[in-house]
Structures are given as C-alpha cells and as structure tokens.
Write a protein that holds these residues in place. Sequence first.
Motif, PDB file in Angstrom:
ATOM      1  N   ALA A   1    -113.862 -12.679  88.215  1.00  0.00           N
ATOM      2  CA  ALA A   1    -113.111 -12.495  86.973  1.00  0.00           C
ATOM      3  C   ALA A   1    -112.696 -13.861  86.442  1.00  0.00           C
ATOM      4  O   ALA A   1    -112.847 -14.878  87.134  1.00  0.00           O
ATOM      5  CB  ALA A   1    -111.861 -11.653  87.216  1.00  0.00           C
ATOM      6  N   VAL A   2    -112.168 -13.856  85.234  1.00  0.00           N
ATOM      7  CA  VAL A   2    -111.463 -15.027  84.726  1.00  0.00           C
ATOM      8  C   VAL A   2    -110.005 -14.883  85.150  1.00  0.00           C
ATOM      9  O   VAL A   2    -109.385 -13.835  84.916  1.00  0.00           O
ATOM     10  CB  VAL A   2    -111.573 -15.149  83.204  1.00  0.00           C
ATOM     11  N   TYR A   3    -109.488 -15.910  85.786  1.00  0.00           N
ATOM     12  CA  TYR A   3    -108.115 -15.891  86.274  1.00  0.00           C
ATOM     13  C   TYR A   3    -107.235 -16.717  85.336  1.00  0.00           C
ATOM     14  O   TYR A   3    -107.569 -17.850  84.982  1.00  0.00           O
ATOM     15  CB  TYR A   3    -108.063 -16.448  87.694  1.00  0.00           C
ATOM     16  N   TYR A   4    -106.105 -16.111  84.976  1.00  0.00           N
ATOM     17  CA  TYR A   4    -105.173 -16.730  84.045  1.00  0.00           C
ATOM     18  C   TYR A   4    -103.812 -16.920  84.695  1.00  0.00           C
ATOM     19  O   TYR A   4    -103.324 -16.043  85.409  1.00  0.00           O
ATOM     20  CB  TYR A   4    -104.980 -15.864  82.804  1.00  0.00           C
ATOM     21  N   CYS A   5    -103.205 -18.017  84.396  1.00  0.00           N
ATOM     22  CA  CYS A   5    -101.826 -18.288  84.792  1.00  0.00           C
ATOM     23  C   CYS A   5    -100.917 -17.917  83.624  1.00  0.00           C
ATOM     24  O   CYS A   5    -101.290 -18.105  82.453  1.00  0.00           O
ATOM     25  CB  CYS A   5    -101.694 -19.769  85.126  1.00  0.00           C
ATOM     26  N   SER A   6     -99.742 -17.393  83.947  1.00  0.00           N
ATOM     27  CA  SER A   6     -98.819 -17.008  82.890  1.00  0.00           C
ATOM     28  C   SER A   6     -97.380 -17.244  83.328  1.00  0.00           C
ATOM     29  O   SER A   6     -97.074 -17.264  84.528  1.00  0.00           O
ATOM     30  CB  SER A   6     -99.018 -15.536  82.543  1.00  0.00           C
ATOM     31  N   ALA A   7     -96.523 -17.413  82.339  1.00  0.00           N
ATOM     32  CA  ALA A   7     -95.098 -17.616  82.581  1.00  0.00           C
ATOM     33  C   ALA A   7     -94.304 -16.479  81.960  1.00  0.00           C
ATOM     34  O   ALA A   7     -94.546 -16.091  80.814  1.00  0.00           O
ATOM     35  CB  ALA A   7     -94.648 -18.953  82.008  1.00  0.00           C
ATOM     36  N   LEU A   8     -93.356 -15.960  82.741  1.00  0.00           N
ATOM     37  CA  LEU A   8     -92.495 -14.868  82.288  1.00  0.00           C
ATOM     38  C   LEU A   8     -91.161 -15.433  81.817  1.00  0.00           C
ATOM     39  O   LEU A   8     -90.418 -16.028  82.601  1.00  0.00           O
ATOM     40  CB  LEU A   8     -92.260 -13.881  83.423  1.00  0.00           C
ATOM     41  N   THR A   9     -90.871 -15.256  80.541  1.00  0.00           N
ATOM     42  CA  THR A   9     -89.590 -15.683  79.987  1.00  0.00           C
ATOM     43  C   THR A   9     -89.096 -14.606  79.035  1.00  0.00           C
ATOM     44  O   THR A   9     -89.915 -13.967  78.358  1.00  0.00           O
ATOM     45  CB  THR A   9     -89.714 -17.017  79.228  1.00  0.00           C
ATOM     46  N   THR A  10     -87.804 -14.403  79.003  1.00  0.00           N
ATOM     47  CA  THR A  10     -87.173 -13.368  78.165  1.00  0.00           C
ATOM     48  C   THR A  10     -87.899 -12.037  78.285  1.00  0.00           C
ATOM     49  O   THR A  10     -88.127 -11.336  77.296  1.00  0.00           O
ATOM     50  CB  THR A  10     -87.101 -13.803  76.687  1.00  0.00           C
ATOM     51  N   GLY A  11     -88.312 -11.704  79.493  1.00  0.00           N
ATOM     52  CA  GLY A  11     -88.900 -10.412  79.758  1.00  0.00           C
ATOM     53  C   GLY A  11     -90.350 -10.240  79.355  1.00  0.00           C
ATOM     54  O   GLY A  11     -90.888  -9.128  79.453  1.00  0.00           O
ATOM     55  N   GLN A  12     -90.990 -11.298  78.928  1.00  0.00           N
ATOM     56  CA  GLN A  12     -92.381 -11.185  78.496  1.00  0.00           C
ATOM     57  C   GLN A  12     -93.253 -12.251  79.136  1.00  0.00           C
ATOM     58  O   GLN A  12     -92.807 -13.391  79.322  1.00  0.00           O
ATOM     59  CB  GLN A  12     -92.469 -11.317  76.969  1.00  0.00           C
ATOM     60  N   TRP A  13     -94.474 -11.850  79.438  1.00  0.00           N
ATOM     61  CA  TRP A  13     -95.471 -12.834  79.854  1.00  0.00           C
ATOM     62  C   TRP A  13     -95.989 -13.475  78.566  1.00  0.00           C
ATOM     63  O   TRP A  13     -97.018 -13.077  78.035  1.00  0.00           O
ATOM     64  CB  TRP A  13     -96.593 -12.170  80.639  1.00  0.00           C
ATOM     65  N   GLY A  14     -95.267 -14.490  78.104  1.00  0.00           N
ATOM     66  CA  GLY A  14     -95.542 -15.008  76.776  1.00  0.00           C
ATOM     67  C   GLY A  14     -96.359 -16.284  76.714  1.00  0.00           C
ATOM     68  O   GLY A  14     -96.774 -16.681  75.617  1.00  0.00           O
ATOM     69  N   TYR A  15     -96.559 -16.909  77.848  1.00  0.00           N
ATOM     70  CA  TYR A  15     -97.304 -18.160  77.869  1.00  0.00           C
ATOM     71  C   TYR A  15     -98.500 -18.013  78.800  1.00  0.00           C
ATOM     72  O   TYR A  15     -98.359 -17.500  79.928  1.00  0.00           O
ATOM     73  CB  TYR A  15     -96.403 -19.305  78.325  1.00  0.00           C
ATOM     74  N   TRP A  16     -99.653 -18.491  78.314  1.00  0.00           N
ATOM     75  CA  TRP A  16    -100.897 -18.301  79.045  1.00  0.00           C
ATOM     76  C   TRP A  16    -101.712 -19.582  79.067  1.00  0.00           C
ATOM     77  O   TRP A  16    -101.701 -20.359  78.109  1.00  0.00           O
ATOM     78  CB  TRP A  16    -101.746 -17.219  78.373  1.00  0.00           C
ATOM     79  N   GLY A  17    -102.447 -19.749  80.173  1.00  0.00           N
ATOM     80  CA  GLY A  17    -103.416 -20.819  80.227  1.00  0.00           C
ATOM     81  C   GLY A  17    -104.740 -20.363  79.634  1.00  0.00           C
ATOM     82  O   GLY A  17    -104.864 -19.233  79.157  1.00  0.00           O
ATOM     83  N   GLN A  18    -105.725 -21.238  79.684  1.00  0.00           N
ATOM     84  CA  GLN A  18    -107.014 -20.927  79.078  1.00  0.00           C
ATOM     85  C   GLN A  18    -107.906 -20.132  80.022  1.00  0.00           C
ATOM     86  O   GLN A  18    -108.930 -19.590  79.599  1.00  0.00           O
ATOM     87  CB  GLN A  18    -107.733 -22.224  78.663  1.00  0.00           C
TER      88      GLN A  18
END
Length: 116
Positions: free
Chosen positions: A91-108
């Motif tokens: 698969a394509v694996y993505y990193c993400s950051a959870l802030t204010t209850g949302q996974w709002g930031y993503w890598g490429q």
Amino acid sequence: QVQLVESGGGLVQPGGSLRLSCAASRSIFSIDAMGWFRQAPGKQRELVASITRGGGTTYANSVKGRFTISRNNAENTVYLQMHSLKPEDTAVYYCSALTTGQWGYWGQGTQVTVSS
C-alpha cells in the motif's frame, strides 16, 4: 501547521522488514497523536497505528504483533517498524497528525510493496 515527510518505503520480500520514518517540520511534542495510515489500490485508507502525546499506542488487528509505532520528540520524528511483511501489506503509507480532533495534516505518502 505542520508539514510531514515520509520515507523508508520500498520493495521487500514476504517475511521481510522495513522501517518507515515521518519527519515533522516542527515539534510534535504538543500534537495530540501521530498516526500511520495506508491505502491499497481500490481500498479505503485505513489507520494502521497511532501513538498519543502520552505514548499510548493502538494498532489495526491486521498488524498487531508485527508493526510497532514509536516517536522521538527530540527529533520530531515518528517511526513505523514493520516485520513479517505480507503481500497484503502492500500500500501507500501515509503519516498524519491529529489536532483538534481531526487527522488534518498528511504527508505525501511512501510506497511499500511486498512481493517475491
């Protein structure tokens, strides 16, 4: 805001190992949680593993016992150590950051292919 850059993907044989890295553009110390997601062709993106600010971890059932998520706050980096890889981990694996209850930031994303 935070920018995320994944690395470490590649082609590996079944049973092999890989370690993915996610470098953040700023301190991750205060981020509620960091996570690794993956998306295979024709499938929805799924949460593979997450780690909270306090170090608590969760894993998808399909990777328990094989994958380990960790974070190095001093280096602003999150890792996903993967062992006993299977073709279905491709698969394509993505990193993400959870802030204010949302996974709002993503890598490429970084491609992981498990094949002989």
